[in-house]
Design a protein around this motif. Structure first.
Motif, mmCIF file in Angstrom:
data_model
loop_
_atom_site.group_PDB
_atom_site.id
_atom_site.type_symbol
_atom_site.label_atom_id
_atom_site.label_comp_id
_atom_site.label_asym_id
_atom_site.label_seq_id
_atom_site.Cartn_x
_atom_site.Cartn_y
_atom_site.Cartn_z
ATOM 1 N N LYS A 58 0.801 -1.220 0.000
ATOM 2 C CA LYS A 58 0.000 0.000 0.000
ATOM 3 C C LYS A 58 0.839 1.278 0.000
ATOM 4 O O LYS A 58 0.323 2.352 -0.275
ATOM 5 C CB LYS A 58 -0.882 0.055 1.269
ATOM 6 C CG LYS A 58 -2.136 -0.769 1.209
ATOM 7 C CD LYS A 58 -2.944 -0.586 2.491
ATOM 8 C CE LYS A 58 -3.429 0.819 2.739
ATOM 9 N NZ LYS A 58 -4.759 1.136 2.227
ATOM 10 N N SER A 145 -7.989 -0.996 4.012
ATOM 11 C CA SER A 145 -8.642 -0.927 2.698
ATOM 12 C C SER A 145 -7.610 -1.249 1.605
ATOM 13 O O SER A 145 -6.430 -0.912 1.732
ATOM 14 C CB SER A 145 -9.250 0.455 2.502
ATOM 15 O OG SER A 145 -8.277 1.463 2.714
ATOM 16 N N ASN A 147 -6.232 -0.329 -1.191
ATOM 17 C CA ASN A 147 -5.866 0.721 -2.141
ATOM 18 C C ASN A 147 -4.494 1.242 -1.776
ATOM 19 O O ASN A 147 -4.032 1.031 -0.651
ATOM 20 C CB ASN A 147 -6.880 1.882 -2.050
ATOM 21 C CG ASN A 147 -7.070 2.341 -0.611
ATOM 22 O OD1 ASN A 147 -7.858 1.760 0.133
ATOM 23 N ND2 ASN A 147 -6.329 3.346 -0.197
ATOM 24 N N SER A 153 -10.968 4.461 -1.087
ATOM 25 C CA SER A 153 -11.100 3.025 -0.831
ATOM 26 C C SER A 153 -11.859 2.344 -1.970
ATOM 27 O O SER A 153 -12.740 2.937 -2.584
ATOM 28 C CB SER A 153 -11.853 2.788 0.478
ATOM 29 O OG SER A 153 -11.068 3.185 1.573
ATOM 30 N N TYR A 234 -8.410 9.649 1.477
ATOM 31 C CA TYR A 234 -9.562 9.177 0.712
ATOM 32 C C TYR A 234 -9.788 10.030 -0.535
ATOM 33 O O TYR A 234 -10.913 10.356 -0.878
ATOM 34 C CB TYR A 234 -10.841 9.210 1.572
ATOM 35 C CG TYR A 234 -10.701 8.569 2.923
ATOM 36 C CD1 TYR A 234 -10.623 7.179 3.025
ATOM 37 C CD2 TYR A 234 -10.630 9.326 4.078
ATOM 38 C CE1 TYR A 234 -10.499 6.573 4.271
ATOM 39 C CE2 TYR A 234 -10.505 8.719 5.321
ATOM 40 C CZ TYR A 234 -10.438 7.355 5.406
ATOM 41 O OH TYR A 234 -10.314 6.768 6.626
HETATM 42 MG MG MG Z 1 -7.882 3.055 4.131
#
Ligand code: MG
Ligand code: TXA
Length: 340
Positions: A58, A145, A147, A153, A234
């Motif tokens: 990530k 999440s 991503n 997400s 986000y």
């Molecule tokens: Mg996250």
């Protein structure tokens, strides 16, 4: 490496996907899996080397702790120092579901999972795939999440593929996530109990179950009108702006002041739907919080795919049902200059 994608639309494919995912997880690998909130990037929570691969894939800052997913109260107990009466009450009411409980961690959870901290976030997710996967593995799954760090997400397997295709061996495709935004994170280690990240389960609902005050603490509480001060999380690639309009003319006026090519401007409306506005796209999101949450990230991902430069989002209502949605929009609208 390009990720393999396994669908789960039949009994046979569901079982085959559980076994393939479990095989990789037992071998210390990471796998992207559906949950009812957003897709998660999972590894064995008891295996520090496996968990390290999540942070690497990530590009996640080592200071940001992971949520541990369990599939029974017995497994939750293994992760915490003490399974309190209050945790039991919250779990009995909200689990399986979109509520993460923060409690003092047990020694079985390696420090990398909690970013060195003394507490751990745990959640029993509702999605049948991850529940069965955890049951078969018989160990809890650490999963943020799925991503790249700071991106929106993923709520579909295609979103995961777009972001992590070269970084994860397997993605399980269960279709669109039913909740659509991340779980409510509730810290039970303090008085009052605190919501650290708002979600679709609200502080009032939690108060009703716990019988004590639940405070709201979030980066964005109280600052929803000054998004420039927020950390950028986000976020879509496009600049997101919250706006209100009463007529097409008012909206047109707003758009003209942006001074951008009209095709780069995308509009997300839920109440006052533009009729004749020249712009890249108008998306209509249902004006009901659950349905809106389910659609929101999908729409933000689509804006990015279509090359939006600006996303104009009609400001949602103020009430508590909408708070988590307003929180995510505020974070997504923070300007890049303010990134930490
Ligand atoms: Mg996250
Ligand atoms: O719905 C969800 O929660 C999804 C699905 C995959 O379960 N997961 C998710 O994980 O959103 P992530 O890593 O993207 O966000 C986890 C949030 C972060 O804001 C993190 O700081 C917070 O939970 N968190 C995790 N453990 C914590 C702890 N021990 N104390 C305080 N905050 C914690």
């Amino acid at each position: 490496m390009s990720a393999e994608i396994l669908p789960i639309e039949s009994q046979e494919s569901f079982t085959a996907a559980v076994h393939r995912a479990a095989e990789l997880l037992r071998a210390g690998q990471i796998v992207a899996v559906p949950t009812e909130t957003v897709y998660g990037l999972a590894a064995n929570a008891f295996d520090a080397d496996a968990v390290r691969k999540i942070y690497e894939a990530k590009g996640r800052p080592p200071k940001n702790p992971l949520i541990v997913h369990v599939a029974s109260i017995e497994m939750a107990r293994q992760c915490v120092q003490e399974w309190t009466a209050e945790a039991a009450r919250a779990a009995a009411h909200f689990w399986p579901g979109a509520l993460t409980l923060v409690l003092p961690k047990s020694d079985r959870i390696p420090p990398i999972v909690t970013a060195g901290g003394a507490t751990v976030g745990i959640r029993w997710p509702a999605h049948p795939f991850i529940r069965e996967l955890i049951r078969v593995c018989a160990f809890p799954l650490a999963a943020p999440s799925a991503n790249l760090s700071n991106q929106v997400s993923p709520t579909t397997a295609a979103h995961v593929f777009e972001s992590l295709k070269d970084r994860v061996p397997l993605i399980i495709d269960a279709g669109p996530a039913s909740v659509g935004i991340e779980s409510t994170v509730l810290d039970l280690t303090n008085t009052p109990a605190r919501v650290l990240r708002p979600g679709m389960i609200t502080p009032r609902e939690i108060e009703a179950v716990l019988g004590r005050t639940v405070a709201l603490h979030s980066e964005t509480s109280g600052h929803l009108r000054s998004p420039g001060q927020l950390h950028r999380h986000y976020s879509p690639r496009a600049r997101l702006l919250l706006a209100s309009w009463r007529t097409d003319e008012e909206l047109l006026d707003l758009i003209q002041r942006l001074n951008r090519p009209l095709r780069e401007i995308h509009i997300l409306a839920h109440e006052i739907i533009p009729r004749k506005i020249p712009c890249g796209r108008v998306a209509v999101i249902p004006p009901e919080p659950q349905a809106y949450a389910r659609a929101l990230y999908q729409e933000l991902h689509r804006c990015d795919q279509l090359g939006a430069g600006v996303i104009l989002v009609e400001t949602p209502p103020e009430n508590e049902q909408w708070f988590a949605i307003r929180d995510r929009l505020a974070r997504a609208s923070a300007f890049p200059e303010s990134a930490p």
